[in-house]
Design an enzyme around this catalytic site. Structure first.
Site, PDB file in Angstrom:
ATOM      1  N   HIS A   8       1.239  -0.981   0.146  1.00  0.00           N
ATOM      2  CA  HIS A   8      -0.052  -0.321  -0.185  1.00  0.00           C
ATOM      3  C   HIS A   8       0.650   1.360  -0.469  1.00  0.00           C
ATOM      4  CE1 HIS A   8      -2.627   2.418   1.231  1.00  0.00           C
ATOM      5  NE2 HIS A   8      -2.057   3.565   2.152  1.00  0.00           N
ATOM      6  N   ASP A  40       6.769  22.015 -26.268  1.00  0.00           N
ATOM      7  CA  ASP A  40       6.605  20.437 -26.024  1.00  0.00           C
ATOM      8  C   ASP A  40       7.769  20.659 -24.733  1.00  0.00           C
ATOM      9  OD1 ASP A  40       6.699  17.708 -25.261  1.00  0.00           O
ATOM     10  OD2 ASP A  40       5.678  17.766 -27.426  1.00  0.00           O
ATOM     11  N   TRP A  66       6.978  -0.375   4.050  1.00  0.00           N
ATOM     12  CA  TRP A  66       7.575   0.576   2.669  1.00  0.00           C
ATOM     13  C   TRP A  66       9.489   0.882   2.492  1.00  0.00           C
ATOM     14  CZ3 TRP A  66       9.186   5.920   1.317  1.00  0.00           C
ATOM     15  CH2 TRP A  66       8.461   7.044   2.208  1.00  0.00           C
ATOM     16  N   SER A  92      12.915   6.758 -13.713  1.00  0.00           N
ATOM     17  CA  SER A  92      12.086   6.981 -14.442  1.00  0.00           C
ATOM     18  C   SER A  92      12.199   8.549 -13.729  1.00  0.00           C
ATOM     19  CB  SER A  92      10.971   6.048 -13.976  1.00  0.00           C
ATOM     20  OG  SER A  92       9.896   7.234 -14.310  1.00  0.00           O
ATOM     21  N   SER A  93      11.510   8.772 -12.777  1.00  0.00           N
ATOM     22  CA  SER A  93      11.861  10.391 -11.746  1.00  0.00           C
ATOM     23  C   SER A  93      13.556  10.660 -12.226  1.00  0.00           C
ATOM     24  CB  SER A  93      11.727   9.650 -10.220  1.00  0.00           C
ATOM     25  OG  SER A  93      10.692   9.496 -10.203  1.00  0.00           O
ATOM     26  N   HIS A 142      13.245  11.604   3.554  1.00  0.00           N
ATOM     27  CA  HIS A 142      12.693  12.721   4.489  1.00  0.00           C
ATOM     28  C   HIS A 142      12.668  14.062   3.221  1.00  0.00           C
ATOM     29  CE1 HIS A 142      10.540  15.150   7.112  1.00  0.00           C
ATOM     30  NE2 HIS A 142      11.115  16.197   6.224  1.00  0.00           N
ATOM     31  N   GLU A 144      12.305  12.891  -0.168  1.00  0.00           N
ATOM     32  CA  GLU A 144      10.842  13.092  -0.387  1.00  0.00           C
ATOM     33  C   GLU A 144       9.259  13.179  -0.372  1.00  0.00           C
ATOM     34  OE1 GLU A 144      10.129  10.232  -2.734  1.00  0.00           O
ATOM     35  OE2 GLU A 144       8.524  10.020  -2.918  1.00  0.00           O
ATOM     36  N   TYR A 196       8.654  15.555   1.107  1.00  0.00           N
ATOM     37  CA  TYR A 196       8.424  17.424   0.136  1.00  0.00           C
ATOM     38  C   TYR A 196       8.818  16.616  -1.673  1.00  0.00           C
ATOM     39  CZ  TYR A 196       9.572  18.925   4.454  1.00  0.00           C
ATOM     40  OH  TYR A 196       9.531  19.023   6.054  1.00  0.00           O
ATOM     41  N   SER A 203      -1.150  27.317  -5.389  1.00  0.00           N
ATOM     42  CA  SER A 203      -0.643  28.552  -5.620  1.00  0.00           C
ATOM     43  C   SER A 203      -1.743  29.503  -6.156  1.00  0.00           C
ATOM     44  CB  SER A 203       0.874  28.808  -5.202  1.00  0.00           C
ATOM     45  OG  SER A 203       1.561  28.628  -4.201  1.00  0.00           O
ATOM     46  N   HIS A 209      14.845  13.509  12.388  1.00  0.00           N
ATOM     47  CA  HIS A 209      13.636  13.167  12.808  1.00  0.00           C
ATOM     48  C   HIS A 209      12.794  11.854  13.418  1.00  0.00           C
ATOM     49  CE1 HIS A 209      11.385  15.487   9.912  1.00  0.00           C
ATOM     50  NE2 HIS A 209      11.591  14.354   9.937  1.00  0.00           N
ATOM     51  N   HIS A 210      12.909  10.860  12.072  1.00  0.00           N
ATOM     52  CA  HIS A 210      12.840   9.501  11.950  1.00  0.00           C
ATOM     53  C   HIS A 210      13.739   8.748  12.632  1.00  0.00           C
ATOM     54  CE1 HIS A 210      10.259  11.189   8.347  1.00  0.00           C
ATOM     55  NE2 HIS A 210      11.019  11.918   8.146  1.00  0.00           N
ATOM     56  N   THR A 237       6.939  27.180   6.716  1.00  0.00           N
ATOM     57  CA  THR A 237       5.328  26.138   6.290  1.00  0.00           C
ATOM     58  C   THR A 237       5.032  27.271   6.646  1.00  0.00           C
ATOM     59  OG1 THR A 237       6.646  23.935   6.607  1.00  0.00           O
ATOM     60  CG2 THR A 237       4.385  24.040   6.138  1.00  0.00           C
ATOM     61  N   LYS A 258       3.633  29.338   3.976  1.00  0.00           N
ATOM     62  CA  LYS A 258       2.669  29.967   2.724  1.00  0.00           C
ATOM     63  C   LYS A 258       1.959  29.717   3.049  1.00  0.00           C
ATOM     64  CE  LYS A 258       4.429  27.699   0.013  1.00  0.00           C
ATOM     65  NZ  LYS A 258       6.219  27.112  -1.334  1.00  0.00           N
ATOM     66  N   ARG A 313       1.277   0.923  15.064  1.00  0.00           N
ATOM     67  CA  ARG A 313       1.275   0.955  14.065  1.00  0.00           C
ATOM     68  C   ARG A 313       1.943  -0.658  12.653  1.00  0.00           C
ATOM     69  NH1 ARG A 313       5.876   4.650  10.421  1.00  0.00           N
ATOM     70  NH2 ARG A 313       4.419   3.636   8.435  1.00  0.00           N
TER      71      ARG A 313
END
Lengths: 367, 534
Positions: B83, B112, B148, B175-176, B259, B261, B263, B274, B308-309, B334, B337, B456
C-alpha cells in the site's frame, strides 16, 4: 461529522475511546504528558486564530455577497512579523522539550540493570546488575491461538499478556539495555514514557523509575516480521519486599531446573518436554500441525531435516539458517530444551524416525 | 522549433504541423507529445491509486474488529508494505509528473518538453515497474513485507518478492530522474521570451525545486536498496552486524532519501494550490517572492532533518537536539506559505467552485497535519508517538489531505483546458464534501489510537482500541467509494466528451499563459510561436 462528534462524546465517558496518553507512572512520562498538553493548547490557539481568519474571510469576502477584490500584494512588515512570531513560539516549545530530552537521556547510576533482547517474536530478559543479578527468562505471548482466531471469547488483556512478566521494584532507577537477536525490535512501555529500538549486534539503553506499583503493558513498536503484533511487554512493578521475595523464588526455580547434563532422558520425558518447547518457540512459524506456512516457513512434517540426519537437525536448531527467518536457538534454549524439541519434531505428526536426542549430544554439537 | 521544420513544401500534407501520428494503441506507445504523456501519467497514477486503495481497504477490513478474520499476519504485512510503495511511487509521484508534463510547457509558453523521446521512455518504464510490484504478490513468499521503508535486516529475510520490489524501485527511480532532468531543462531553457525566473507561475517554481530534490535523492535510495540486494545475494554485510555492518546505517541512508521525498510529494501540491487560490480569489498571490524563498528553504531544510524519523533508534544528546531544532524550524517556512495563502484570500472576491473547495479543504486539513508534525518534532513526545497510529494519522493528513486533495484541485482546475469540456459542478462538489468528511472520519480517530498506545503495522490489536478502529474502517470505505465518483466525473468530460463546452478562460481570475493564449481544449501542438511576456 455528526457521527464523529457523537462518537467523541461517547468516548469521553468510556475507556474504549481513550483520547490521550495512558496515565504516566514515571517522571519522564508525566513530563511528556505535560509537554504534549502544553503543545496542544498552543496549537489550539494558533488553530483558532488562523482558521478564524480564514473562515471570516470565506464568509465576508465572497463574490456572491458582492465583495470586490482588492489587488494588494507584498508587504515586508507583515511578512517579517509572520516569520518572527512562529519562531518565538517555537523557542517557547523547544525550551521545556530540551529539558525533558536531557533528563530522558541520563541513564547514569541505575539501581538495577536489565538487558531486554528482542527475538522473532518474544522478549528475553537478563538481570545483569543489582538485586536479582543472574536471573534470565523468556517472555512469550500468553493469549491462546483460539482467542486470536475468534474461536473463544477474548480475555481481558487480549494480546497484552505474557507467560513471564518483567518484575521490577518500585521507586528504583532501572536501566534497560536493549539488543536483538535477528531483526530490529523496539521496547515500548507507554506508561513509562520509554521506547528504545533493539538493534541486532548493538546494545542501546534507556531508563525508568516507576513511582507506582502495578502491571504495565506495552508492545514491540518496530515492524519485525510476521508476528510483530504478537510480542507484548508486561512489566510488574512491585514493592521492595515483594521484589526480594520474587528474586528468591526465581533463584530456587533456576536451581531446580538446572539439570544434570549427563542424565539420560527417556523418550517419553523428551517428547512431553519437547511438545511444550515446540509450542512456545516453534509453533508460531511451523504451526502446531507441523505443516508450516510455506514457502517462508517450511513444513517440518515429512521434511528432509526433521527426518534425515540428526546432526543436521541439531545444527539447524542451534545455529539457524542464515538468510531465512529460521533463528538460531542455541543462545535462547538450554541443551535439554533443544534435545527435547528435536526429539519431539522427529517423532510427531507423520515423522516416525524413532530417534531420541540426548542433551549431551546437543552439548557436544555446540562446540 | 517546429516553426523551423514546418517550412512550406515540406513532405506530405498529413505531416504538416506534426499533425500526423499513428492511431490506436501505437499512438500512445510511440507518442512524444507532452499532452499525451501527461494524460498517460495521470491515468496510470489513478489506476495505482485504486490498486493501493483496494489494499488499504483490505487492511481496514482486517482491523475492523480484534482477532484475525480475513488475512493472515504475513499477508497483512505485505498489504501495508505494498500500500505504501504503490501510493508513494505509483500514485502520488507520477500524478505530479503528469501535471508537470501537461502544465509546464503550457504555463511557460513552450511547444513541448525539452527531451520528448526521453519523456516517452520515462513514462513507459512505470507500467513495467508496476507490473513487477503486482507480480511480487504471486512469487513464493509473496510481496515485500518489511514496510515501505524496507528496513534491514528484516528486508534481507524476505523471499524473491523483495528482489522484484527492489528492481521495481530502481526502475521507478530511473524514471523519476529522467523526468526531473527533462523538467529542469525545459524550465531553464524553453520559457517564453520575457518570462524571467521570478515571473514564472508558482506551480513551475515548485516543480523546478522538486526536480532538483528528486535528482539529489533518488540515487541515494537506489544505493540503499542496492546494498540490501548485495546483502541478500552477494554475501556482503552492509547491514549485518555479525559481518561488521550496521543495521542503523540503512535507516540513515533511507531517510536521507526519505525526508526530501516527503517534500517531493508536497511541493508540487503547494504549487497547484498557489495557482488555484489566486484564480478564485480574483487577486494576485500575496507574497510571490516570499513563497519562492519559503519553498526553497523547505527544500534545503529537508536535507538536514532526516534523523527525526529515528529518534528512538539512538543518537547522542547533541544529535537529538540538532535534529529536533532543525525539524521545528521547518514550521517557519511552512507557516509563511499558509499565511500567504490566507492573505491571498483576504479581501478577495471569492467563489467556491470545486477546485477552490479542494484548495481550501487542503489548507484546512493539511495544516492540521502540519500541527501534528510539529508535535512529532518534539523528541520526548515523539518517543511516545513513534511507530504508533498517531504517525499514521499525521502522514495521511499531509499526503491524502495534502497531496491528493491538491491533485484533485488541480484536476478540476485544468480539466477544461485538457478536455475542452466543463466537469459536472454538482458532482464535483459532492466529490469534495464526501472526500473531506470521510477522510476525517477515517484518519482523525487514528490520533487517539496512537496516543492511547496502538502501534502501527499490527494485524490485530487489544480490545480497548476497537471503537476508533471501527470508525476508521467505516470512514475508509466511504472515502474509497467516493473516489469512484471522481472517476465518473473525469470520464464524463474526458473520454465520453459530455458536458458543457469550456471557454478558453473559464476561470475569471486565472491569468497564466494556458488560459490567456490558448483555446480549450489546448491544441495538440501549442505555442509554435512563443508568446511575449511583459
Amino acid at each position: 461529522m455528526v457521527g464523529l462528534a457523537l462518537a467523541l462524546n461517547a468516548g469521553l465517558a468510556s475507556a474504549a475511546y481513550r483520547l490521550n496518553f495512558q496515565p504516566p507512572v514515571t517522571r519522564i512520562a508525566s513530563e511528556i504528558y505535560d509537554l504534549h498538553m502544553l503543545m496542544m493548547y498552543v496549537i489550539l490557539v494558533i488553530f483558532c486564530v488562523v482558521f478564524g481568519v480564514m473562515f471570516y474571510s470565506i464568509y465576508a469576502h465572497r463574490k456572491s455577497v458582492g465583495h470586490k477584490a482588492e489587488q494588494f500584494h507584498e508587504n515586508t512588515t507583515v511578512e517579517i512579523i509572520w516569520t518572527v512570531i512562529p519562531f518565538v513560539i517555537l523557542i517557547g516549545m523547544a525550551w521545556p522539550a530540551t529539558k525533558t530530552l536531557i533528563a530522558f537521556k541520563d541513564t547514569s547510576n541505575p539501581d538495577l540493570t536489565i538487558k531486554a533482547t528482542g527475538y522473532q517474536w518474544k522478549w528475553g530478559y537478563d538481570y545483569i546488575k543489582g538485586e536479582g543479578e543472574g536471573i534470565a527468562f523468556l517472555s512469550n505471548l500468553a493469549t491462546p491461538q483460539d482467542q486470536i482466531h475468534n474461536q473463544k471469547p477474548k480475555g481481558e488483556n487480549y494480546l497484552l499478556e505474557v507467560d513471564n512478566p518483567l518484575v521490577v521494584p518500585v521507586d528504583k532507577k532501572v536501566r534497560i539495555l536493549t539488543t536483538a537477536n535477528d531483526v530490529i525490535h523496539s521496547f515500548w512501555v507507554p506508561a513509562f514514557g520509554i521506547k528504545q529500538d533493539a538493534i541486532p549486534g548493538f546494545v542501546r539503553d534507556t531508563w525508568f523509575k516507576a513511582d507506582k506499583e502495578g502491571t504495565y503493558r506495552g508492545q514491540c513498536a518496530e515492524l519485525c516480521g510476521k508476528d510483530h503484533g504478537f510480542m507484548p511487554i508486561v512489566v510488574e512493578v512491585v514493592s521492595a519486599e515483594k521484589y526480594t521475595q520474587w528474586v528468591a523464588e526465581q533463584k530456587k526455580k533456576s536451581a531446580a531446573a538446572a539439570e544434570d547434563p549427563n542424565k539420560q532422558w527417556t523418550m517419553a520425558e523428551l517428547q512431553t518436554k519437547g511438545e511444550k518447547v515446540y509450542a512456545a518457540n516453534c509453533a508460531a512459524c511451523h504451526q502446531p500441525t507441523g505443516k508450516g506456512l510455506p514457502p517462508a516457513f517450511p513444513a517440518l512434517d515429512g521434511s528432509k531435516v526433521a527426518t534425515g540426519d540428526k546432526s543436521v537437525h541439531i545444527d539447524t536448531v542451534l545455529n539457524g539458517k542464515p538468510g531465512t527467518a529460521m533463528a538460531a536457538f542455541g543462545k535462547q534454549l538450554s541443551d535439554a530444551d533443544i534435545a527435547a524439541v528435536i526429539t519431539y519434531e522427529r517423532n510427531a505428526w507423520g515423522n516416525k524416525t524413532g530417534d531420541a536426542v540426548q542433551p549431551a549430544e546437543v552439548k557436544a554439537a555446540r562446540k | 522549433m517546429s516553426a523551423v521544420i514546418d517550412t512550406p513544401g515540406h513532405g506530405h500534407a498529413d505531416q504538416d504541423d506534426h499533425a500526423y501520428h499513428p492511431s490506436g494503441l501505437m499512438r500512445w506507445v510511440t507518442t512524444t507529445n507532452h499532452k499525451d504523456i501527461g494524460t498517460m501519467y495521470l491515468w496510470f497514477s489513478f489506476t495505482m491509486l485504486l490498486i493501493g486503495g483496494v489494499l488499504a481497504l483490505t487492511i481496514r477490513s482486517e482491523l475492523f474488529e480484534p482477532g484475525m478474520q480475513i488475512v493472515n499476519p504475513e499477508f497483512f504485512n505485505q498489504l501495508t508494505t505494498m500500500h505504501g510503495i504503490i501510493m508513494v511511487f505509483g500514485a502520488i509521484m507520477p500524478a505530479f509528473v503528469g501535471f508537470a508534463n501537461w502544465q509546464i510547457p503550457l504555463m511557460i509558453g513552450a511547444p513541448d518538453m525539452a527531451f520528448a523521446r526521453m519523456n516517452n521512455w520515462s513514462f513507459w518504464l512505470l507500467p513495467v515497474a508496476a507490473s513487477l510490484l503486482v507480480i511480487s504478490f504471486f512469487v513464493p513468499g509473496g510481496a515485500p513485507a518489511a514496510g515501505w521503508t524496507l528496513y534491514a535486516p528484516l528486508s534481507t529475510q524476505m523471499g524473491p518478492g523483495m528482489d522484484l520490489g527492489i528492481f521495481a524501485l530502481h526502475i521507478m527511480g530511473a524514471s523519476s530522474i529522467m523526468g526531473s532532468i527533462n523538467i529542469i531543462t525545459t524550465i531553464l531553457n524553453m520559457r517564453a521570451p520575457g518570462m524571467t525566473l521570478m515571473k514564472m507561475p508558482m506551480f513551475v517554481w515548485t516543480w523546478l525545486i522538486t526536480a532538483y530534490l528528486l535528482i539529489a535523492v533518488m540515487p541515494v535510495l537506489a544505493g540503499a536498496i542496492t546494498m540490501v540486494l548485495a546483502d541478500r545475494h552477494f554475501g556482503t554485510s552492509f547491514f549485518n552486524a555479525a559481518g561488521g555492518g550496521d543495521p542503523v546505517m540503512f535507516q540513515h541512508i533511507f531517510w536521507f532519501f526519505g525526508h526530501p521525498e516527503v517534500y517531493i510529494m508536497i511541493l508540487p501540491a503547494f504549487g497547484i494550490i498557489s495557482q488555484v487560490i489566486p484564480a478564485f480569489a480574483r487577486k494576485p498571490l500575496f507574497g510571490y517572492a516570499s513563497m519562492v524563498y519559503a519553498t526553497s528553504s523547505i527544500a534545503i531544510l529537508s536535507f538536514i532533518v532526516w534523523a527525526h524519523h529515528m529518534f528512538t533508534v539512538v543518537m547522542p544528546t547533541a544529535g537529538l537536539l540538532f535534529f529536533m531544532y532543525a525539524t521545528m524550524l521547518i514550521a517557519v517556512p511552512t507557516g509563511v506559505k499558509v499565511f500567504n495563502w490566507l492573505a491571498t484570500m483576504w479581501k478577495g472576491s471569492m467563489t467556491f467552485e470545486t477546485p477552490m473547495l479542494f484548495a481550501v479543504g487542503f489548507l484546512f486539513v493539511f495544516t492540521m497535519g502540519g500541527f501534528t508534525g510539529l508535535m512529532l518534532a518534539i523528541m520526548p513526545v515523539d518517543v511516545q508517538l513513534q511507530d504508533t497510529y498517531y504517525v499514521v494519522a499525521h502522514f495521511h493528513y499531509v499526503l491524502v489531505a495534502g497531496s491528493l486533495f491538491a491533485i484533485f484541485a488541480g484536476t478540476y482546475f485544468w480539466i477544461p483546458k485538457w478536455t475542452g469540456r466543463m466537469y459536472d459542478e454538482t458532482l464535483g462538489k459532492w466529490h469534495f464534501w464526501l472526500s473531506l468528511v470521510f477522510f476525517n472520519i477515517t484518519f482523525f480517530p487514528m490520533h487517539f489510537l496512537g496516543l492511547a498506545g496502538m502501534p502501527r503495522r499490527i494485524p490485530d490489536y487489544a480490545a480497548q482500541f476497537t471503537g476508533f478502529n471501527e470508525i476508521a474502517t467505516i470512514g475508509a470505505f466511504g472515502f474509497g467509494l467516493s473516489q469512484l465518483l471522481f472517476l465518473y466525473i473525469v470520464l464524463k468530460c474526458g473520454p465520453l466528451g459530455k458536458g458543457e463546452k469550456a471557454p478558453a478562460r473559464p476561470w475569471e481570475g486565472a491569468d497564466t499563459l494556458e488560459w490567456t493564449h490558448l483555446p480549450s481544449p489546448a491544441p495538440y501542438h501549442s505555442f509554435h510561436d512563443q508568446p511575449e511576456v511583459k
